[in-house]
Design a protein around this motif. Structure first.
Motif, mmCIF file in Angstrom:
data_model
loop_
_atom_site.group_PDB
_atom_site.id
_atom_site.type_symbol
_atom_site.label_atom_id
_atom_site.label_comp_id
_atom_site.label_asym_id
_atom_site.label_seq_id
_atom_site.Cartn_x
_atom_site.Cartn_y
_atom_site.Cartn_z
ATOM 1 N N PHE A 24 0.803 -1.214 0.000
ATOM 2 C CA PHE A 24 0.000 0.000 0.000
ATOM 3 C C PHE A 24 0.838 1.266 0.000
ATOM 4 C CE2 PHE A 24 -2.142 -3.386 2.216
ATOM 5 C CZ PHE A 24 -3.333 -3.448 1.530
ATOM 6 N N ARG A 25 0.176 2.336 -0.439
ATOM 7 C CA ARG A 25 0.677 3.695 -0.270
ATOM 8 C C ARG A 25 -0.154 4.291 0.857
ATOM 9 N NH1 ARG A 25 -1.328 8.340 -0.871
ATOM 10 N NH2 ARG A 25 -3.082 7.631 -2.113
ATOM 11 N N LEU A 26 0.523 4.868 1.830
ATOM 12 C CA LEU A 26 -0.153 5.511 2.951
ATOM 13 C C LEU A 26 0.264 6.967 2.958
ATOM 14 C CD1 LEU A 26 -1.683 5.589 5.696
ATOM 15 C CD2 LEU A 26 0.476 4.945 6.767
ATOM 16 N N GLY A 27 -0.699 7.843 2.862
ATOM 17 C CA GLY A 27 -0.452 9.270 2.980
ATOM 18 C C GLY A 27 -1.264 9.803 4.137
ATOM 19 N N PHE A 28 -0.649 10.622 4.974
ATOM 20 C CA PHE A 28 -1.413 11.151 6.106
ATOM 21 C C PHE A 28 -1.010 12.582 6.442
ATOM 22 C CE2 PHE A 28 2.216 9.068 8.165
ATOM 23 C CZ PHE A 28 2.622 10.013 9.097
ATOM 24 N N HIS A 29 -1.939 13.254 7.123
ATOM 25 C CA HIS A 29 -1.736 14.618 7.610
ATOM 26 C C HIS A 29 -2.296 14.676 9.023
ATOM 27 C CE1 HIS A 29 -1.208 18.953 7.440
ATOM 28 N NE2 HIS A 29 -2.400 19.066 7.996
ATOM 29 N N THR A 30 -1.446 15.022 9.980
ATOM 30 C CA THR A 30 -1.825 15.077 11.389
ATOM 31 C C THR A 30 -1.738 16.510 11.894
ATOM 32 O OG1 THR A 30 -1.005 12.837 11.782
ATOM 33 C CG2 THR A 30 -1.256 14.244 13.716
ATOM 34 N N VAL A 31 -2.744 16.904 12.666
ATOM 35 C CA VAL A 31 -2.740 18.194 13.336
ATOM 36 C C VAL A 31 -2.948 17.926 14.823
ATOM 37 C CG1 VAL A 31 -3.824 20.467 13.545
ATOM 38 C CG2 VAL A 31 -3.729 19.336 11.317
ATOM 39 N N SER A 32 -1.979 18.368 15.640
ATOM 40 C CA SER A 32 -2.110 18.181 17.089
ATOM 41 C C SER A 32 -2.912 19.342 17.671
ATOM 42 C CB SER A 32 -0.736 18.120 17.759
ATOM 43 O OG SER A 32 -0.168 19.401 17.836
ATOM 44 N N GLU A 33 -3.359 19.165 18.904
ATOM 45 C CA GLU A 33 -4.140 20.221 19.545
ATOM 46 C C GLU A 33 -3.329 21.498 19.747
ATOM 47 O OE1 GLU A 33 -5.477 18.692 23.294
ATOM 48 O OE2 GLU A 33 -3.448 18.389 24.035
#
Length: 185
Positions: free
Chosen positions: A69-78
């Protein structure tokens, strides 16, 4: 042994997901929440071979049947901190027994260290839990994903201080993370 639940698990994982996580940093007694949007898509045979090559893994049989798989992610912390990443991964099953399937989990880029990495996985064929163990330089990350149903996963992440001897028991937890992951329509 029927390993079809292994393939069904990954079929359910393809798509767009949103996760709400809580991280407990035990080294400095801090709790942080974050939200991640991520997408999972199958990769071609050529990209699977590249992941093998990047990890200097060697030849494998039946590469077309292996989940990749290709996994792309974007995380925003509090706190407003943002992290984005994209990587390719491949699961190479090796052993089955007692309701489990085990093997290697290869990535062209690791989360903690920006380099290719080979990890170990164990999949529970009856309870649909994928347990991945990665030995980084400073920590050993044990990541669990349980597929509750095709649109809901529960995530648990434990980062241990890496012991000085590779097969010593993991005892000192540095981070504990928990998350609820929901597939988007």
């Amino acid at each position: 042994m029927d390993i079809q639940p292994f393939y069904d698990f990954f079929d359910c994982c393809v798509g767009e997901w949103v996760t709400e996580r809580t991280y407990h940093y035990l080294t400095h007694q801090e709790v942080e929440r974050s939200r991640t949007e991520f997408a999972v898509a199958p990769i071609t045979r050529d990209l699977k071979e590249k992941v093998l090559s990047d990890n200097q893994y060697g030849e494998v049989e039946d590469i077309d049947t292996m989940p990749g798989f290709r996994l792309g992610f974007h995380t925003v912390s509090e706190t407003g901190e943002e992290v984005s990443q994209e990587l390719r991964m491949l699961f190479v099953p090796r052993l089955t027994g007692d309701g489990f399937l085990e093997g290697d989990y290869l990535r062209d880029r690791a989360y903690e260290e920006a380099k290719p990495i080979i990890s170990h996985f164990r999949f529970g064929l009856h309870h649909r839990e994928l347990l991945m163990t990665t030995r980084y330089t400073q920590v050993v990350s044990v990541d669990s994903i349980t597929l509750v149903n095709p649109t809901l996963r529960i995530r648990r992440i434990l980062n241990y201080q890496r012991p000085p001897v590779d097969h010593a028991p993991l005892e000192t937890v540095r981070l504990a993370g928990f998350g609820v992951e929901q597939k988007q329509p």
